[in-house]
Enzyme design. Structure first.
Site, PDB file in Angstrom:
ATOM      1  N   ASN A 143       0.812  -1.227   0.000  1.00 28.16           N
ATOM      2  CA  ASN A 143       0.000   0.000   0.000  1.00 28.16           C
ATOM      3  C   ASN A 143       0.843   1.274   0.000  1.00 28.16           C
ATOM      4  OD1 ASN A 143       0.770  -0.481   2.646  1.00 28.16           O
ATOM      5  ND2 ASN A 143      -1.133   0.258   3.533  1.00 28.16           N
ATOM      6  N   GLU A 242       4.389  -3.515  12.418  1.00 27.58           N
ATOM      7  CA  GLU A 242       3.431  -2.437  12.182  1.00 27.58           C
ATOM      8  C   GLU A 242       2.270  -3.093  11.446  1.00 27.58           C
ATOM      9  OE1 GLU A 242       1.205   0.013  10.903  1.00 27.58           O
ATOM     10  OE2 GLU A 242       2.692   0.604   9.419  1.00 27.58           O
ATOM     11  N   CYS A 276      -3.322   1.657   6.947  1.00 27.79           N
ATOM     12  CA  CYS A 276      -3.624   1.147   8.285  1.00 27.79           C
ATOM     13  C   CYS A 276      -4.091   2.270   9.207  1.00 27.79           C
ATOM     14  CB  CYS A 276      -2.431   0.398   8.850  1.00 27.79           C
ATOM     15  SG  CYS A 276      -0.915   1.277   8.575  1.00 27.79           S
ATOM     16  N   GLU A 454       8.395   3.410  14.323  1.00 28.37           N
ATOM     17  CA  GLU A 454       9.241   3.712  13.169  1.00 28.37           C
ATOM     18  C   GLU A 454       9.333   5.224  13.005  1.00 28.37           C
ATOM     19  OE1 GLU A 454       9.228   0.018  10.258  1.00 28.37           O
ATOM     20  OE2 GLU A 454       7.378   1.163  10.060  1.00 28.37           O
TER      21      GLU A 454
END
Ligand code: ADP
Length: 473
Positions: A143, A242, A276, A454
């Site tokens: 994505n 993640e 997400c 991150e």
């Protein structure tokens, strides 16, 4: 593939398809076990020298990669639009976001500080330093096919780790282009390796089980992340995950519903909802639902859906047939259980769109906890609106999810907004802000959305060990 500084065509291959047109846009090797072994040997061998380079040397290479990325940003964006589908303008934004991580960690490389700690003993000194964890196995999703690569590789390389990257099978061409950039920037052979594979579990298993890989970093679904984490745990590997999200958006009664609808339409339909951090449950007070839904639906209907290469396109296709089916099934389930459609609600096939996986931007209201969409991640352009009666129930409803990645708050009242931030169990919260992401800000979730962060100062810590030296004088 790119292993030990060399390009490999391999034996078998698989094709890459444009999700907007069904056209084949490329072909990449399907790695063999021998290729995986070659990448492991390369990364393991290169680590021995790479960990001894200075932070300044590593920083200079990352800085050079940043320059190259920006110089090639149009080309990178076009590759992304062709294999992933997002509108060209959104692809350009992603390339910029991706490049930001190279610059940020070129700088952070030089700020990996240790510490000295006072001892209780007069003749003892404690000194802590940081050391790279070792070879990193990185698995990235389709994505955000470029920025998820730099978000992992930049801190790993800055820390002194070497990397084997396995990109998503839908978007290996972006990964190939990024390997070219690392190569041209002058990273030594074996520091960055890219292997492509059609059956990702083959590489995932090796990353979890091979002793030479010391750290696994993964972005993808909770289902796969949980499995990888369980496998890696048997070998006590460092893991960053993640994973999925199911972001709530809380529109408080003091917010302007039209302004909130504008912001949430922008973030909801970004990347076709395939993010997400996409808002998946929009809570609006019952009195404001009409005004909110009218604005949101009117914006959804005005979005131009099509091939991302066309300049007027605001919404591209979904990634594949499976995604289309999942979105349709969630919408149909909600409608069958009493939700009302204010926009969209169907696949788009006119004017050649039947060649791709297009779903109309959709607004549903009257959504309730009985519906699948209330609990399951959608990953599509569907905005579900849920009416609430009192603010007291709002935080409980928003937190009622297994996920904890992003949440959005609309309020003009500082106390309301502050209490919402404190009460929400999410890693990233946008307050009247639909884009709370940046290379400088920590990204990551709680609960089933994963572990680790991150970007930001924390991002590099994921790739570092703390080494204590106690000296008796
Ligand atoms: P999505 O549903 O978003 O495609 P996935 O978790 O399936 O999410 O994919 C994210 C990344 O994880 C991709 O690079 C994919 O190839 C990889 N992947 C999927 N299944 C596995 C697996 N069993 N082992 C390792 N990697 C996997």
């Amino acid at each position: 593939m790119y292993i030990n500084g060399e390009w490999l065509a391999g034996g078998n291959s698989f094709v890459v398809t444009n999700p907007a047109t069904g056209e084949h846009v490329g072909q990449v090797p399907d790695c063999t076990d021998a290729d995986i072994e070659a990448a492991l040997v390369a990364a393991d061998t290169a680590f021995k020298a790479w960990k001894k380079t200075t932070a300044y040397e590593r920083s200079a290479l990352l800085y050079r990669a940043w320059e190259l990325m920006l110089a090639r940003k149009n080309e990178l964006a076009e590759i992304m639009t062709r294999e992933q589908g997002k509108p060209l303008k959104a692809a350009l934004n992603e390339v910029q976001y991706g490049a930001d991580f190279l610059l940020w960690f070129a700088e952070e490389a030089k700020r990996v500080y240790g510490q000295t700690i006072p001892s209780g003993r007069l003749n003892q000194r404690f000194i802590c330093s940081k050391a790279p964890v070792g070879v990193v196995g990185a698995i990235t999703p389709w994505n955000y096919p470029i920025s998820m690569i730099t978000r992992k590789l930049a801190p790993a390389l800055a820390a002194g780790c070497t990397v084997i990257l396995k990109p998503a099978e839908a978007t290996p061409l972006c990964a190939k282009a990024m390997a070219e950039i690392f190569h041209e920037a002058g990273f030594p052979a074996g520091t960055v390796n890219v292997i492509t594979v059609q059956n990702p579990a083959r590489v995932g298993n090796v990353f979890c089980e091979d002793k030479r890989v010391r750290k696994l970093t993964f972005t993808g679904s909770t289902l796969v992340g949980r499995e990888l984490n369980a496998n890696a745990a048997r070998h006590l590997k460092r893991v960053s995950l993640e994973l999925g999200g199911h972001a709530p958006a809380l529109v408080f009664p003091d917010a302007n519903p039209v302004y909130a609808a504008k912001g949430l339409s922008l973030v909801k339909f970004l990347n076709g909802g395939q993010a997400c951090i996409s808002p998946n449950r929009i809570f609006v007070q019952r009195d404001q639902v009409d005004a909110f839904v009218t604005e949101l639906a009117s914006r959804a209907k005005r979005l131009v859906v099509g091939d991302g290469m066309e300049p007027e396109t605001g919404l591209g296709p979904l990634i594949n047939q499976q995604a289309l089916e999942k979105v349709s099934a969630q919408v149909e389930d909600a409608l069958a259980q009493g939700a009302t459609l204010a926009a969209g609600g169907h696949r788009l096939t006119d004017n050649g769109l039947d060649r791709g996986y297009f779903y109309a931007p959709t607004v549903l209201y009257g959504v309730t906890p009985a519906m699948k969409i209330y609990h399951e991640e959608t990953f599509g352009p569907v905005a579900p609106v849920i009416a609430y009666d009192t603010v007291d129930e709002l935080l409980t409803m928003a937190n009622d999810t297994e996920y904890g990645l992003a949440a959005y708050v609309y309020s003009q009242d500082i106390t309301t907004a502050f209490k919402a931030v404190e009460g929400l169990d999410f890693g990233i919260i946008g307050v009247n802000d639909i884009n709370p992401t940046s290379a400088a800000a920590p990204f990551g979730g709680m609960k089933n959305s994963g572990m680790g962060r991150e970007g930001a100062r924390e991002g590099i810590e994921e790739y570092l060990e703390t080494k204590l030296a106690g000296f008796a004088l």
